[in-house]
Enzyme design. Structure first.
Site, mmCIF file in Angstrom:
data_model
loop_
_atom_site.group_PDB
_atom_site.id
_atom_site.type_symbol
_atom_site.label_atom_id
_atom_site.label_comp_id
_atom_site.label_asym_id
_atom_site.label_seq_id
_atom_site.Cartn_x
_atom_site.Cartn_y
_atom_site.Cartn_z
ATOM 1 N N ASP A 214 0.822 -1.204 0.000
ATOM 2 C CA ASP A 214 0.000 0.000 0.000
ATOM 3 C C ASP A 214 0.866 1.269 0.000
ATOM 4 O O ASP A 214 1.851 1.358 0.748
ATOM 5 C CB ASP A 214 -0.867 -0.025 1.264
ATOM 6 C CG ASP A 214 -1.989 0.979 1.240
ATOM 7 O OD1 ASP A 214 -2.872 0.871 0.373
ATOM 8 O OD2 ASP A 214 -1.985 1.895 2.110
ATOM 9 N N GLU A 277 2.073 -0.107 -4.805
ATOM 10 C CA GLU A 277 1.074 0.884 -5.243
ATOM 11 C C GLU A 277 1.767 2.236 -5.394
ATOM 12 O O GLU A 277 2.251 2.811 -4.418
ATOM 13 C CB GLU A 277 -0.057 1.001 -4.223
ATOM 14 C CG GLU A 277 -1.164 1.911 -4.745
ATOM 15 C CD GLU A 277 -2.099 2.455 -3.673
ATOM 16 O OE1 GLU A 277 -3.207 2.856 -4.033
ATOM 17 O OE2 GLU A 277 -1.715 2.488 -2.488
HETATM 18 C C1 NOJ Z 1 -4.415 3.005 -0.825
HETATM 19 C C2 NOJ Z 1 -5.522 2.011 -0.799
HETATM 20 O O1 NOJ Z 1 -5.655 1.434 -2.076
HETATM 21 C C3 NOJ Z 1 -6.756 2.744 -0.357
HETATM 22 O O2 NOJ Z 1 -7.903 1.955 -0.480
HETATM 23 C C4 NOJ Z 1 -6.554 3.182 1.070
HETATM 24 O O3 NOJ Z 1 -7.661 3.967 1.475
HETATM 25 C C5 NOJ Z 1 -5.286 4.009 1.225
HETATM 26 N N1 NOJ Z 1 -4.177 3.446 0.520
HETATM 27 C C6 NOJ Z 1 -4.891 4.103 2.658
HETATM 28 O O4 NOJ Z 1 -4.338 2.904 3.093
#
Ligand code: NOJ
Length: 564
Positions: A214, A277
């Site tokens: 993440d 990500e």
């Molecule tokens: C990215 C995630 O994909 C999203 O769903 C989340 O709200 C934020 N990071 C915080 O962890």
């Protein structure tokens, strides 16, 4: 073990690829996949019961959005125990069963790892906020108030407002770039980094094959906590987060060093991977793959298909640039059309373009990631105001379209009440999308012409074709009346009389050791005559529409040809 994906060469064979290169990743949002205990929320046993379905899709790996212990302020992205399963989803035993059963079907298992922030209910944060001199204090990011008592700087939360929350008991602010229940861990502290690497080991020892990490590009922050510069292009009504340029909170050089530490933990185990990500422009994005000597993410997620205007010219430019940049950098490409933070692609590109988009995702060079339900053509669900639960929507009521509930509605299994996701008498955590009586697995499974079976055909073609799995990529000129420009081994002399501005045809060839597959995608609604001499002797592998002919690419049609 060292397993950096080396530079792609023509001599590579499918057998030499790693699973995360040759395969397809399928994302499950666990709350929404299958409820097995009738509490209205999906769970691990629900997924286990659906493993045969997942295997039937021809995907390689399943990635679970977070399943860890959590107060669910951001639906699991606020972790209160990195080594525990939330009771809503089941138990560690349920998880072990799922991993065993998935592996028995040849499916890899990937977890969502959330190292940038924990929950405010994590025992570490409870300790950290108990006093300024608690040994855990430095595991999080604390600052004194500004001289006027206000927030320490202008850093913003992605979900609206300041990224700082004041802690009454200790008289300091703590940092959180999402909800206040997601305090940011201090990655400058080596104990935090050690603990995080250990978490990865814990799950790998349980058989986990990979991780989606993440917001990996946010891990490091400016040690001086300087204000971000204003964004001159921002206008009121747009998300407040965009009102500044994130030069002190995103993509800092130290982040790469932190990622290399995580990668070293992964490389202690055989054949594991991580996908990061990262929302960044292509050239910066690819630096997150690292180098052969200092590898980082096996795959830095490429979200550009989501972010690029949906027309042939723009998409072609994107794919050309990305493919060339990946080749230069010696890393491995990947593509994403949807996830739990983005509106469903069937809704974004429109029903007519749905199959062309799906075909693109599954024929490009690089690992595709598929979001659950996209194989059926699931669309955004309608969420009445009193059912909105996403903190991004609740925190920014004046900004239209930022809510993520519409793309998180329950999986549509059947035409039964609640689409077979949960018991008829139970209210699911989000309403089922209205089209479930027509768009569902049961109906599409038995219809050879369904979107589901189209998806399965595409994954089968991809798997059975070395050209599609690992072949080179080359796009073709498709301008109005222009001859198709070709490389030494490709098409010559044909033309697409493409008259539709702003839509157009995107055509490309995938090639490996003499096997050539031509992909034709009509982004417009107009039929386009095909006058390609090469199509004589070529065999049509697939059309997205009934009764394809060799002389026309119909409006919105996708075609795959094996060239002679
Ligand atoms: C990215 C995630 O994909 C999203 O769903 C989340 O709200 C934020 N990071 C915080 O962890």
């Amino acid at each position: 073990m060292f397993c950096y994906a080396g530079r792609m060469t023509h001599s590579l064979t499918a057998g030499q690829l790693k699973w995360w290169q040759s395969g397809i990743i399928y994302q499950i949002y666990p709350r929404s996949f299958q409820d097995s205990n009738n509490d209205g929320i999906g769970d691990l046993n629900g997924v286990t019961a659906r493993l045969d379905y997942l295997a039937s899709l021809g995907v390689t790996a399943i990635w679970f959005s977070p399943i860890f212990t959590s107060p669910m302020k951001d639906f699991g992205y606020d972790v209160a125990d990195y080594k525990g399963i939330d009771p809503l989803f089941g138990t560690l035993d349920d998880f072990d069963t799922l991993v065993r059963e998935a592996h028995a079907r040849g499916l890899k298992v990937m977890l969502d790892f959330v190292p940038n922030h924990s929950s405010d209910e994590h025992p570490w944060f409870v300790e950290a906020r108990s006093s300024r001199d608690n040994p855990r204090r430095d595991w999080y990011m604390w600052r004194d108030p500004a001289p006027d008592g206000g927030v320490p700087n202008n850093w913003k939360s992605f979900f609206g407002g300041s990224a700082w929350t004041y802690d009454d008991a200790t008289g300091q602010y703590y940092l959180h770039q999402f909800v206040s229940g997601q305090p940011e861990l201090n990655w400058a502290n080596p104990d935090v980094r050690r603990e995080m690497a250990d978490t990865l080991r814990f799950w790998m020892q349980r058989g986990v094959d990979g991780f989606r990490v993440d917001v990996i590009w946010l891990l490091a922050k400016d040690p001086d906590y300087r204000d971000e510069p204003r964004n001159p292009d921002w206008r009121p009504g747009q998300p407040e987060h965009n009102s500044v340029q994130h030069i002190h909170t995103q993509d800092l050089p130290l982040t790469h060093a932190y990622i290399r530490e995580l990668r070293a933990a992964l490389d202690e185990f055989d054949d594991r991977m991580m996908v990061g990500e990262i929302y960044l422009p292509i050239d910066t994005l690819l630096t997150y793959a690292g180098t052969p000597d200092a590898p980082e993410c096996h795959l830095p997620f490429n979200f550009h298909l989501i972010l690029t205007p949906w027309n042939a010219a723009d998409i072609r430019k994107l794919v050309d640039e990305y493919d060339a940049a990946v080749t230069r950098s010696g890393s491995w490409p990947n593509w994403v059309l949807g996830n739990h933070d983005q509106h469903r692609f069937a809704t974004r590109v429109g029903r007519e373009q749905y199959r062309a988009a799906q075909t693109l995702l599954l024929t490009l060079r690089g690992t595709p990631t598929v979001y659950y339900g996209d194989e059926l053509g699931m669309e955004d669900g309608f969420i009445p105001a009193d059912r909105v639960v996403d903190p991004a929507a609740l925190g920014q009521p004046d900004v239209p379209g930022v809510g993520r509930d519409p793309e998180r509605t329950p999986m549509q299994w059947s035409a039964e009440p609640h689409a077979g996701f949960t018991d008829a008498h139970v209210q699911p955590w989000l309403p089922v999308a209205e089209n479930f009586t027509a768009v569902n697995v049961a109906a599409q499974d038995v219809d050879p012409a369904s979107d589901l079976n189209y998806f399965r055909t595409l994954t089968r073609l991809r798997r059975d074709s070395a050209a599609l799995t690992l072949g080179t990529y080359r796009s073709l000129e498709t301008g109005a009346g222009q001859p198709i420009q070709t490389g030494p081994t490709a098409l010559t002399g044909g033309s697409f009389e493409n008259t539709q501005a702003g839509s157009g045809v995107f055509a490309f060839v995938r090639e490996h050791e003499g096997e050539r597959v031509l992909v034709l995608l009509n982004f417009g609604a107009q039929d386009v005559p095909l006058t390609l001499p090469e199509l004589h002797g070529a065999s049509l592998l697939l059309s997205s529409q009934d009764g394809a002919g060799a002389d026309t690419l119909r409006g919105n049609e996708a075609q795959l040809w094996r060239l002679a």
